[in-house]
Design a protein around this motif. Structure first.
Motif, PDB file in Angstrom:
ATOM      1  N   VAL A  47       1.311  -1.653  -0.284  1.00  0.00           N
ATOM      2  CA  VAL A  47      -0.061  -0.124  -0.208  1.00  0.00           C
ATOM      3  C   VAL A  47       0.957   1.377  -0.050  1.00  0.00           C
ATOM      4  N   ALA A  61      -6.512  -0.303   5.867  1.00  0.00           N
ATOM      5  CA  ALA A  61      -5.453  -1.548   5.046  1.00  0.00           C
ATOM      6  C   ALA A  61      -4.686  -2.580   5.223  1.00  0.00           C
ATOM      7  N   ALA A  69       3.006  -1.277   3.507  1.00  0.00           N
ATOM      8  CA  ALA A  69       2.361   0.148   3.665  1.00  0.00           C
ATOM      9  C   ALA A  69       3.484   1.282   3.201  1.00  0.00           C
TER      10      ALA A  69
END
Length: 189
Positions: A47, A61, A69
């Motif tokens: 992400v 997420a 991420a």
């Protein structure tokens, strides 16, 4: 104060930097999760959260199973709050904060991402957002998804041919556009 809605970090409250950001509402984050859930398996996704603010989009997420991420935030105070929020969620091993401008980050070569959130300040012009969207394709994995938030009163940015908008929804003063990388037209393969 935003909170994580579902998954491993459910219910965790996130700090918000004073005057530095406009957090995505819980309602809009839940809608985004629903839009994505019907189209992609978030498990282990990489992400990228541009204009991270509180980090709520990327942390949501990660809470739902994304693998890693990168959160890009230019404001030092907001970046510090993002780091705090990552710690509150216990996601230090899966999340990295980059304290620099989005354009600077996208100008450099880097890793490929499966899911990109772009929630710029509402004051960012459609032309500026068009530039950000044009810089994304070299950072997108095959079949990647891009989620763009913008003010409902703002003009829709130009999408590069390598990104195809597939869904546009309005939630109060927020418009969410979901786009996919077009295979063979600029996205990494």
């Amino acid at each position: 104060m935003p909170r994580i809605i579902a998954g491993d970090f459910r219910g965790r409250r996130l700090a918000t930097p004073a005057d530095a950001t406009r957090p995505t509402s819980d309602r809009v984050r839940e809608a985004i999760a629903s839009m994505l859930g019907a189209r992609m398996d978030i498990a282990d996704a990489r992400v990228l959260d541009l204009y991270a603010g509180t980090g709520a989009l990327a942390l949501e997420a990660l809470s739902r199973g994304a693998g890693s991420a990168v959160l890009v935030e230019s404001d030092r105070r907001a970046a510090a709050v993002v780091r705090e929020n990552i710690a509150v969620c216990g996601a230090q091993g899966r999340a990295r904060v980059v304290n620099r401008s989005v354009s600077s980050y996208l100008a450099a070569p880097g890793q490929l991402f499966d899911l990109v959130f772009a929630d710029p300040p509402y004051a960012l012009s459609a032309d500026e957002m068009s530039g950000v969207l044009a810089a994304l394709p070299p950072h997108l994995a095959e079949g990647a998804w891009v989620v763009l938030e913008r003010a409902s009163r703002s003009r829709e940015p130009r999408w590069p041919s390598s990104l195809e908008p597939v869904s546009v929804k309005t939630y109060g003063d927020t418009v969410v556009t979901l786009a996919t990388a077009v295979v063979g037209d600029g996205a990494a393969e």
